[in-house]
Design an enzyme around this catalytic site. Structure first.
Site, mmCIF file in Angstrom:
data_model
loop_
_atom_site.group_PDB
_atom_site.id
_atom_site.type_symbol
_atom_site.label_atom_id
_atom_site.label_comp_id
_atom_site.label_asym_id
_atom_site.label_seq_id
_atom_site.Cartn_x
_atom_site.Cartn_y
_atom_site.Cartn_z
ATOM 1 C CE LYS A 64 -4.133 1.932 0.693
ATOM 2 N NZ LYS A 64 -3.598 2.976 -0.684
ATOM 3 C CE LYS A 88 3.693 6.554 6.898
ATOM 4 N NZ LYS A 88 3.600 7.420 5.717
ATOM 5 C CE LYS A 100 4.718 7.605 -1.019
ATOM 6 N NZ LYS A 100 3.795 7.841 0.336
ATOM 7 C CB THR A 184 -2.551 12.516 6.548
ATOM 8 O OG1 THR A 184 -3.037 11.609 5.438
ATOM 9 C CG2 THR A 184 -1.319 12.432 6.889
ATOM 10 C CB SER A 345 -5.846 4.441 2.378
ATOM 11 O OG SER A 345 -5.415 5.642 1.528
HETATM 12 P P1 NAD Z 1 0.710 18.607 -0.954
HETATM 13 O O1 NAD Z 1 1.163 18.374 -2.281
HETATM 14 O O2 NAD Z 1 -0.833 18.510 -0.981
HETATM 15 O O3 NAD Z 1 1.426 19.740 -0.366
HETATM 16 C C1 NAD Z 1 2.558 19.872 0.082
HETATM 17 C C2 NAD Z 1 2.801 21.336 0.812
HETATM 18 O O4 NAD Z 1 4.112 21.679 0.923
HETATM 19 C C3 NAD Z 1 2.368 22.699 0.035
HETATM 20 O O5 NAD Z 1 1.829 23.458 0.748
HETATM 21 C C4 NAD Z 1 3.656 23.049 -0.936
HETATM 22 O O6 NAD Z 1 3.515 24.594 -1.278
HETATM 23 C C5 NAD Z 1 4.700 22.854 0.481
HETATM 24 N N1 NAD Z 1 6.065 22.429 -0.434
HETATM 25 C C6 NAD Z 1 6.459 21.980 -1.501
HETATM 26 N N2 NAD Z 1 7.676 22.029 -1.406
HETATM 27 C C7 NAD Z 1 7.974 23.073 -0.223
HETATM 28 C C8 NAD Z 1 9.381 23.553 0.213
HETATM 29 N N3 NAD Z 1 10.490 23.267 -0.559
HETATM 30 N N4 NAD Z 1 9.376 24.286 1.547
HETATM 31 C C9 NAD Z 1 8.179 24.532 2.269
HETATM 32 N N5 NAD Z 1 7.097 23.975 1.674
HETATM 33 C C10 NAD Z 1 7.169 23.187 0.443
HETATM 34 O O7 NAD Z 1 1.377 16.972 -0.290
HETATM 35 P P2 NAD Z 1 1.031 16.338 1.016
HETATM 36 O O8 NAD Z 1 0.069 15.295 0.583
HETATM 37 O O9 NAD Z 1 0.378 17.502 2.038
HETATM 38 O O10 NAD Z 1 2.084 15.885 1.552
HETATM 39 C C11 NAD Z 1 3.126 16.304 2.360
HETATM 40 C C12 NAD Z 1 4.019 15.510 3.074
HETATM 41 O O11 NAD Z 1 3.306 14.485 3.705
HETATM 42 C C13 NAD Z 1 4.759 14.611 1.869
HETATM 43 O O12 NAD Z 1 6.067 14.294 2.599
HETATM 44 C C14 NAD Z 1 3.856 13.197 1.881
HETATM 45 O O13 NAD Z 1 4.615 12.325 1.598
HETATM 46 C C15 NAD Z 1 3.385 13.042 3.390
HETATM 47 N N6 NAD Z 1 2.360 12.418 3.422
HETATM 48 C C16 NAD Z 1 1.146 12.555 2.806
HETATM 49 C C17 NAD Z 1 -0.097 11.867 2.988
HETATM 50 C C18 NAD Z 1 -1.217 12.180 2.296
HETATM 51 O O14 NAD Z 1 -2.397 11.521 2.667
HETATM 52 N N7 NAD Z 1 -1.461 13.110 1.599
HETATM 53 C C19 NAD Z 1 0.112 10.520 3.851
HETATM 54 C C20 NAD Z 1 1.304 10.425 4.640
HETATM 55 C C21 NAD Z 1 2.260 11.398 4.526
#
Ligand code: NAD
Length: 416
Positions: A64, A88, A100, A184, A345
């Site tokens: 997953k 996780k 992934k 999340t 999920s």
């Molecule tokens: P997203 O694309 O929705 O949002 C990412 C955010 O980070 C945006 O606000 C963007 O502007 C900002 N960002 C990007 N580059 C940046 C930088 N260099 N400096 C500062 N801010 C920056 O992504 P997301 O889904 O919110 O995921 C964010 C993190 O959480 C990732 O590491 C992802 O792997 C992790 N994550 C996401 C989920 C999920 O359900 N979406 C679950 C577990 C972990």
């Protein structure tokens, strides 16, 4: 990146009672698919995109993991992220392994139609590699429910029938589950709530009303975490996105702030700060919720937060982690803090298999229970062995994977 991620396991092994063969199996990904995807742009030109899907370990169930669209995506990236997904799922006791995938692309540079073509081409390339009982994609950075809808559509076209359980994070109109978007961020809040309720003094936090939080990243994860904290009376004093951040010591209103995002800026409620400054603010909780490796050997000794709450995957390098531990800063690891997404999920996958619809209340109350339970099991280990929370959480996950391996008969009978 994967080599660094694996070092996080080393410390945990001796608290997990893991047999050497299970350990060896976890040192390498089971399978990684690497392909190039041709995609015709709206102007008629053809471009090839590098794409990946890694299934790191499937001992406990089908793999997953999300699909990331970002220019930095490569094989090593996907393997490290799949590694984290493995632990996780085990830490949360979800019957999944870890995977992934991703495409090396900046999705903001593509039109709506190009994004749809690319997403469908990705699924066409991996269709025989994934499946509801094999490997189930979901959203990650740069992808969302709209992309999951296209992916499902392409998979259905190729395989036939209505295999809704092949992708999670779909729109609700297409078998998606209520509450997946906020899962999340909300899951992170439930972990924090469990820590505040039971371990406040042991994790360096003041009383709830005084807690001040800085959040880097205001996307799917950062926004919902900020919203939940704000609605529960915690003060979010700083928020940033890739363009920079805003700071107000009296607290920000994340719901109002979100409206500014359309203009690409995060101003309107306080003074501007850079992402670099946000990481070093004097706050109680620093929550990196954007990208990897933002806390490094270069800046970790300047971190002034009492707790680092890892909502992003891999925001802290191993060197930084050691420095933060040395400084007695509590680090709540990504495999616990951001696990809410994969939990919901899992609910969506179940919903698609049973055709029994869940309400938003069902989802959030079950999510809360699962996040609380995982937090408690982790903290019990943390205090039993006097080890960092990350080590405790990995030990919990390792033990579960090792037990599953043993139950599968994967152990060395020649020894005895
Ligand atoms: P997203 O694309 O929705 O949002 C990412 C955010 O980070 C945006 O606000 C963007 O502007 C900002 N960002 C990007 N580059 C940046 C930088 N260099 N400096 C500062 N801010 C920056 O992504 P997301 O889904 O919110 O995921 C964010 C993190 O959480 C990732 O590491 C992802 O792997 C992790 N994550 C996401 C989920 C999920 O359900 N979406 C679950 C577990 C972990």
């Amino acid at each position: 990146m994967l080599e660094d991620a694996k070092k996080q396991l080393d410390a945990a092994a001796k608290y997990a009672d893991i047999d050497p063969e299970s350990w060896e199996r976890l040192q390498y990904p089971q399978k990684t698919l690497y392909c190039s995807i041709p995609m015709r742009h709206d102007d008629g030109t053809l471009k090839l995109y590098k794409a990946y899907r890694c299934q790191y370990d499937t001992t406990r169930g089908p793999a997953k993991g999300g699909v990331r669209y970002h220019p930095a995506v490569d094989r090593d990236h996907c393997e490290a992220l799949a590694f984290w997904m493995t632990f996780k799922c085990a830490a949360l006791n979800i019957p999944f392994g870890g995977s992934k995938g991703g495409i090396s692309v900046d999705p903001k540079k593509l039109s709506h139609r190009e994004l749809e073509r690319l997403s469908k081409a990705y699924i066409a390339a991996v269709a025989d590699f994934i499946g509801p009982n094999i490997d189930i994609p979901a959203p990650d950075m740069g992808t969302d429910e709209r992309v999951m809808g296209w992916m499902y559509s392409e998979y259905r076209k190729i395989k036939g029938g209505h295999p809704l359980d092949v992708v999670t994070g779909k729109p609700v109109a297409l078998g998606g589950i209520e509450g997946r978007n906020s899962a999340t961020g909300y899951g992170g809040y439930y972990v924090l709530e469990a820590l505040m309720d039971h371990y406040l003094d042991k994790v360096n936090l003041p009383v709830k009303e005084s807690i001040r939080i800085a959040i880097q990243g205001f996307g799917k994860v950062g926004y919902w975490f900020a919203e939940k904290c704000y609605k529960n009376g915690l003060k979010v004093v700083a928020i940033s996105n890739e363009n920079g951040g805003v700071y107000n010591e009296n607290g920000l209103n994340p719901v109002a702030l979100r409206k500014h995002l359309e203009s690409g800026e995060l101003d309107g409620q306080g003074s501007k700060i850079t992402n670099k400054e946000l990481l070093l603010l004097d706050v109680d909780i620093l929550a990196p919720a954007a990208i990897e490796n933002v806390l490094t050997a270069e800046n970790a000794d300047q971190v002034r937060a009492r707790m680092v709450f890892e909502l992003a995957n891999g925001p802290t390098t191993n060197e930084a982690d050691a420095i933060l531990n040395e400084k007695n800063i509590v680090v709540i690891p990504d495999i616990l803090a951001n696990a809410g997404g994969v939990v919901v999920s899992y609910f969506e996958w179940l919903q698609n298999r049973t055709a029994e619809l869940k309400t938003l209340d069902d989802v959030n109350s079950r999510l809360k229970k699962m996040m609380q339970y995982a937090t408690e099991r982790t903290m019990v280990r943390r205090f039993q062995y006097h080890i960092p929370v990350r080590t405790a959480c990995y030990a919990l996950a390792l033990k579960r994977i090792s037990e599953a391996n043993e139950c599968l008969g994967n152990r060395n009978y020649f020894k005895s």
